[in-house]
Design a protein around this motif. Sequence first.
Motif, short mmCIF file in Angstrom:
data_model
loop_
_atom_site.label_atom_id
_atom_site.label_comp_id
_atom_site.label_asym_id
_atom_site.label_seq_id
_atom_site.Cartn_x
_atom_site.Cartn_y
_atom_site.Cartn_z
N ALA A 186 0.79 -1.19 0.02
CA ALA A 186 -0.01 -0.05 0.07
C ALA A 186 0.84 1.24 -0.08
O ALA A 186 0.34 2.53 -0.04
N VAL A 187 2.20 1.16 -0.16
CA VAL A 187 3.01 2.42 -0.07
C VAL A 187 2.89 3.14 -1.29
O VAL A 187 2.85 2.49 -2.55
N SER A 188 2.80 4.19 -1.40
CA SER A 188 2.76 5.26 -2.40
C SER A 188 1.32 4.77 -3.17
O SER A 188 1.43 4.74 -4.45
N ASN A 189 0.33 4.71 -2.54
CA ASN A 189 -0.95 4.14 -3.11
C ASN A 189 -1.81 5.30 -4.05
O ASN A 189 -2.53 4.90 -4.51
N GLY A 190 -1.19 6.37 -3.96
CA GLY A 190 -1.83 7.44 -4.78
C GLY A 190 -2.99 8.02 -4.13
O GLY A 190 -3.38 7.71 -3.05
N PRO A 191 -3.47 9.20 -4.67
CA PRO A 191 -4.63 10.03 -4.21
C PRO A 191 -6.00 9.00 -4.13
O PRO A 191 -6.14 8.10 -4.88
N GLU A 192 -7.03 9.71 -3.47
CA GLU A 192 -8.18 8.94 -3.52
C GLU A 192 -8.76 9.01 -4.67
O GLU A 192 -8.63 10.01 -5.45
N PRO A 193 -9.39 7.81 -5.40
CA PRO A 193 -9.79 7.96 -6.71
C PRO A 193 -11.15 8.59 -6.82
O PRO A 193 -11.85 8.94 -5.93
N SER A 194 -11.43 9.16 -7.95
CA SER A 194 -12.68 9.69 -8.25
C SER A 194 -14.06 8.54 -8.48
O SER A 194 -13.46 7.42 -8.55
N ILE A 195 -15.10 8.92 -8.16
CA ILE A 195 -15.96 7.80 -8.08
C ILE A 195 -15.87 7.17 -9.71
O ILE A 195 -16.09 5.84 -9.91
N GLU A 196 -15.62 8.09 -10.75
CA GLU A 196 -15.55 7.36 -12.19
C GLU A 196 -14.22 6.51 -12.21
O GLU A 196 -14.17 5.50 -13.04
N GLU A 197 -13.22 6.66 -11.32
CA GLU A 197 -11.90 5.67 -11.52
C GLU A 197 -11.94 4.57 -10.76
O GLU A 197 -11.24 3.65 -10.84
N ALA A 198 -13.28 4.62 -9.89
CA ALA A 198 -13.24 3.31 -8.94
C ALA A 198 -13.64 2.09 -9.65
O ALA A 198 -14.48 2.31 -10.69
N TYR A 199 -13.18 1.05 -9.29
CA TYR A 199 -13.26 -0.26 -9.92
C TYR A 199 -14.46 -1.12 -9.24
O TYR A 199 -14.74 -2.09 -9.95
N ASP A 200 -15.02 -0.77 -8.44
CA ASP A 200 -15.97 -1.73 -7.78
C ASP A 200 -16.88 -0.84 -6.80
O ASP A 200 -16.86 0.46 -6.34
N PRO A 201 -18.25 -1.04 -6.68
CA PRO A 201 -19.30 -0.41 -5.78
C PRO A 201 -19.08 -0.12 -4.67
O PRO A 201 -19.41 1.01 -3.74
#
Length: 314
Positions: free
Chosen positions: A31-46
């Motif tokens: 989980a190191v350098s996991n990146g910013p919180e994704p947008s809703i459009e970028e998420a892969y699952d509900p």
Amino acid sequence: MYYGAFSISKNMKLNIQNETSRLRAVILGTAVSNGPEPSIEEAYDPKSVLHIKAGTYPEETDMVKEMEAVAEVFKKYDIKVYRPKVIEDYNQIFSRDIAFVIEDKLIKANILPDREREYEAIQHIVDEIDNDKVIVLPEECHVEGGDVMPWNDYIFIGTYSGEDYSDYITARTNMDAVIAIQELFPHKTVKSFELRKSNTDPKENALHLDCCFQPIGKDKAILHKNGFLVEREYEWLLNYFGKDNVFEITKDEMFNMNSNVFSISEDVIVSEKNFTRLNTWLREQGFTVEEVAYSEIAKQEGLLRCSTLPLIRD
């Protein structure tokens, strides 16, 4: 000097026959350098979408802490732990998605195109395996490791074969992949299970087979009926393991990923510490339960099995 007639011998001998034999080597995501919180459009699952909307999406520091606690459990049991190379600002937690091992072969998963770099980050580990033991499936074969479970003479595979497959970002393994795996292992019985899919409701979505089922020990299983689209397929599993050997989880327990524990051996299971009902039952059945905090990781619709890629079991 001429070396053309010789192949370099690689030193990693893969061996995975089932889900529960004694673990010797594993890839644990990072989980190191996991990146910013994704947008809703970028998420892969509900489930990720639910937490993005609620403002409860997990923090990197919390997820790193959770994963390192699992690494410590593995070290306690003298397991060789490999980690991906860290890609800056990139989610690399769920190593089970990107590849899986059956017998002595590592099969590269054909995952969502956005996640291709995750496989590149374990190339240094793949390089230790003989080239002829690394399998790349044809492009039309969609598969992720969370849907594939070797179980001795069987290979259990979660799939979705509806005509609307392409409409579901949560549909990760297709029948082309099921057929290809059967051809790779003709001596095994490949049994596929149609999973319930939803892009919007995490309680009605079995993202992978291990979100609603997992074998444990020698002859037991964790199971959630509603994860299966076809009731007779769920009934087959119930009968195969036997009702007395099956721990049935509720819809809320599936949502919290209770079936996504991880076996170190036939006797030792790593589980989330909040799975009170499950962990009590496991101990009653004679298992040693190594409890860890993993509830932040779970917010991305994955847990312990999802973030591990076993390479060698006894």
